[in-house]
Design a protein around this motif. Structure first.
Motif, PDB file in Angstrom:
ATOM      1  N   SER A  71       0.852  -1.192   0.000  1.00  0.00           N
ATOM      2  CA  SER A  71       0.000   0.000   0.000  1.00  0.00           C
ATOM      3  C   SER A  71       0.882   1.234   0.000  1.00  0.00           C
ATOM      4  N   ALA A  72       0.261   2.385  -0.270  1.00  0.00           N
ATOM      5  CA  ALA A  72       1.026   3.627  -0.359  1.00  0.00           C
ATOM      6  C   ALA A  72       0.615   4.654   0.688  1.00  0.00           C
ATOM      7  N   TYR A  73      -0.577   4.533   1.253  1.00  0.00           N
ATOM      8  CA  TYR A  73      -1.109   5.522   2.176  1.00  0.00           C
ATOM      9  C   TYR A  73      -1.675   4.829   3.405  1.00  0.00           C
ATOM     10  N   PHE A 135      -4.110   1.988   2.620  1.00  0.00           N
ATOM     11  CA  PHE A 135      -4.820   2.132   1.333  1.00  0.00           C
ATOM     12  C   PHE A 135      -3.817   2.044   0.200  1.00  0.00           C
ATOM     13  N   LYS A 136      -4.203   1.351  -0.866  1.00  0.00           N
ATOM     14  CA  LYS A 136      -3.353   1.282  -2.054  1.00  0.00           C
ATOM     15  C   LYS A 136      -3.405   2.591  -2.837  1.00  0.00           C
ATOM     16  N   GLU A 137      -4.586   3.202  -2.889  1.00  0.00           N
ATOM     17  CA  GLU A 137      -4.796   4.487  -3.576  1.00  0.00           C
ATOM     18  C   GLU A 137      -5.179   5.529  -2.530  1.00  0.00           C
ATOM     19  N   LYS A 138      -4.876   6.792  -2.784  1.00  0.00           N
ATOM     20  CA  LYS A 138      -5.230   7.862  -1.854  1.00  0.00           C
ATOM     21  C   LYS A 138      -6.746   8.053  -1.854  1.00  0.00           C
ATOM     22  N   PRO A 139      -7.401   7.821  -0.711  1.00  0.00           N
ATOM     23  CA  PRO A 139      -8.859   7.973  -0.661  1.00  0.00           C
ATOM     24  C   PRO A 139      -9.264   9.445  -0.571  1.00  0.00           C
ATOM     25  N   GLU A 140     -10.454   9.739  -1.020  1.00  0.00           N
ATOM     26  CA  GLU A 140     -10.996  11.099  -0.945  1.00  0.00           C
ATOM     27  C   GLU A 140     -11.679  11.307   0.397  1.00  0.00           C
ATOM     28  N   ASP A 146       1.292   9.804   3.395  1.00  0.00           N
ATOM     29  CA  ASP A 146       2.020   9.163   2.308  1.00  0.00           C
ATOM     30  C   ASP A 146       3.130   8.348   2.983  1.00  0.00           C
TER      31      ASP A 146
END
Length: 161
Positions: A71-73, A135-140, A146
């Motif tokens: 994951s990134a985040y 989270f794999k993608e940055k959620p809104e 990060d």
């Protein structure tokens, strides 16, 4: 002498702030995976570790776990910061000084004793606990860290390789 030994023991075992490490005698991190994307991180410091350092090292561990999972985040679901007090008692100490005088067949001795009472020192051990969701993608709509940036920043701050 007992006072010196006690002080040296405390200085030897706790003389440095807790380093970034898995939990050991002087503190460190522990973590538990609670779900595929949720984990708990706890970092415990010793009496010479600042609360900010304990919080930073808990965040560093969360960053590492996030990146290890691909994951990134990550976001903090919950955070707790506590400080545990503990006492160190030093023993009392007595010192006697005397002198003798010989006059003919008579010996006269005089002395005095000074007593130094023991001391009690209160020290504090900080601890930070984090409940983290990765989270794999940055959620809104929610604040996330990060993981790669935070890891690099904290390792640079504390000179960790």
């Amino acid at each position: 002498m007992k006072l010196v030994i006690c002080v040296l023991f405390v200085a030897f075992t706790c003389g440095c702030a807790t380093s970034y490490q898995s939990t050991g005698f002087t503190g460190g991190y522990s973590d538990t995976e609670l779900a595929p994307d949720i984990f708990r991180v706890v970092f415990r410091g010793n009496a010479y570790t600042a609360a900010e350092r304990v919080q930073d090292f808990a965040l560093l561990r969360a960053s590492e776990l996030t990146l290890q999972q691909g994951s990134a985040y990550f976001a903090l679901i919950d955070e707790s910061n506590t400080v545990t007090p503990f006492n160190i008692n030093t023993p009392g100490q007595a010192q006697t000084i005397g002198s003798g005088f010989v006059t003919g067949n008579t010996v006269t001795y005089s002395s005095y004793t000074t007593y130094y009472p023991g001391q009690t020192y209160t020290l504090y051990k900080p601890k930070t606990g984090l409940l983290v969701k990765s989270f794999k993608e940055k959620p809104e709509g929610i604040f996330t860290f990060d993981a790669a940036f935070l890891q690099q920043s904290l390792k640079q701050k504390y000179r960790i390789k």
